[in-house]
Structure formats: structure tokens, C-alpha cells
Design an enzyme around this catalytic site. Structure first.
Site: not given
Ligand code: AMP
Length: 216
Positions: A13, A88, A127, A160, A171
Site C-alpha cells: 500500500k 484500521r 523491507r 523497521r 501484526r
Molecule cells: P504501518 O506503517 O501502516 O504498518 O503502521 C505501523 C504501526 O503504526 C502499526 O503496527 C500500528 O502500531 C501503528 N498504526 C498505524 N496506523 C494505525 C491506525 N490507523 N490505528 C492504530 N495504529 C496504527
């Protein structure tokens, strides 16, 4: 255009969001990026989010919703937006709808990226990103020109913390339990389109442009 990219972590994404936001001149809002920035800057919000993120859990709705709403009212989003990683949870989805309604706006489309679980794990574990400019690479599909080094900054690439094997599984469980219900949620509202997320970045990109160029 007001669009959401929905799908499991690592599905691509974020990579596609960069390109699409530029192509359609809309603002990309990635809650993961915004949260990581807040963690790096050690803001109170970042300090609150850090532990949840390290454990691969979701940051509490109230923290994330505030962050997104603040951005949605900014002039940068006047021409439209692309939300990557938000909503989410169904609670976030409901909040977003009522917030947009309050502004006299609505979503045009939700793109659900699908990919088999084995491919998701491969994508997440390969990644790597630049600690400075945040450019994202993949060991196999988007390798940097020089091994382990950012093309733009020349700095050593990092993985990361939440992309490490011990966190990936949690996750994915969090995604299944809390985020997947949004697929049906947006299907019921008639705005969900499914996109095959497999294959090369350029192939997914082409499919996505065709999809987004069609009337909703
Ligand atoms: P991502 O980069 O989208 O994989 O997000 C990394 C981390 O940020 C996730 O595993 C969550 O801990 C937090 N996070 C990102 N977006 C959200 C969201 N909409 N709601 C809650 N936690 C989020």
C-alpha cells in the site's frame, strides 16, 4: 478524489500510495509514517504510541483519529486525499465517515489490496528503509543500487523494528481481528474495490491506475 488503501501490512500500500498521490495530485496520509515521525521527534503523542508500535499492536483509536482529523482539515487535502493505513478498526471507519459528513464530504473509493499470506511475510521481511529520507526498498523487488545503502542519502538502510520476524506474526493477527472487518464494512457501503496485489511493483501500479481511472 478521496480514497482509502486497505489491506494487510506489507502488501504494498505504502509503495503504491506515493506514486498514486503524485499522479492524481492528492495528499497522501500514512498514519504509520505520521506515528513514526512523532516517535522519532519524541512528542507526547509519539511517546504514547511507541510501545504499541513496537509490540505490533494498534495505537489507541483516540490518538490516531486526532492525528488524521488534524490533517484532513488542512488546505493540503482540499484536492483530495489518499489514506494509507487508516482506518484500521471499524470504530476508526465510523469516526472517519462522521467527520467527513460534517465537512460535507464523502469517500469515493476503498481499494482492498489482496495477497496470499506467504507473499506478505516475504514482502515484510525483505523491507528496508532509509533512516533519514524514509525511502523504502526491498531486498529482492526494489533493491538499492548499492547493497544496503540508500540511493538518495547514501546512509545504511535499516529494518523497521516491527518488521522483524517476532513481531510480524502478531501484526498479522491484529490485522485479521481488527482490520479485516473493514472489508465487509466498505463492501456494504458499495465503495470497495479489490485489487490483486501480487507481482511486480509496476504491474500492481498499472492495475491500480486502471481501477482508479474508472468511475466509482
Ligand atoms: P504501518 O506503517 O501502516 O504498518 O503502521 C505501523 C504501526 O503504526 C502499526 O503496527 C500500528 O502500531 C501503528 N498504526 C498505524 N496506523 C494505525 C491506525 N490507523 N490505528 C492504530 N495504529 C496504527
Amino acid at each position: 478524489m478521496r480514497v482509502i488503501f486497505l489491506g494487510p501490512p506489507g502488501v504494498g500500500k505504502g509503495t503504491q500510495a506515493e506514486y498514486i498521490a503524485t499522479k492524481f495530485s492528492i495528499k497522501k496520509l500514512s498514519t504509520g509514517d505520521l506515528l513514526r515521525e512523532s516517535v522519532d521527534e519524541r512528542t507526547p503523542l509519539g511517546n504514547e504510541a511507541k510501545l504499541f508500535m513496537e509490540r505490533g499492536e494498534l495505537v489507541p483509536d483516540k490518538v490516531v483519529i486526532g492525528l488524521v482529523e488534524e490533517k484532513l482539515v488542512s488546505p493540503e487535502c482540499r484536492n483530495g486525499f489518499l489514506l494509507d493505513g487508516f482506518p484500521r478498526t471499524v470504530a476508526q471507519g465510523n469516526k472517519l465517515s462522521s467527520f467527513l459528513e460534517g465537512m460535507g464530504e464523502s469517500l469515493d473509493r476503498v481499494v482492498y489490496f489482496s495477497l496470499p499470506q506467504a507473499d506478505i511475510i516475504k514482502r515484510i521481511s525483505g523491507r528496508r528503509s532509509c533512516p533519514k529520507c524514509k525511502a523504502v526498498y526491498h531486498l529482492e523487488s526494489i533493491p538499492p543500487k548499492k547493497d544496503g545503502v540508500c540511493n538518495i542519502c547514501g546512509l545504511a538502510l535499516i529494518q523497521r523494528n516491527d518488521d522483524k520476524p517476532e513481531t510480524i506474526q502478531s501484526r498479522l493477527v491484529v490485522y485479521q481481528n481488527q482490520t479485516e472487518p473493514l472489508i465487509q464494512y466498505y463492501k456494504d457501503r458499495g465503495i470497495l474495490s479489490e485489487l490483486d496485489g501480487s507481482g511486480e511493483v509496476s504491474a500492481v501500479q498499472e492495475r491500480l491506475v486502471v481501477l482508479l481511472s474508472q468511475p466509482g
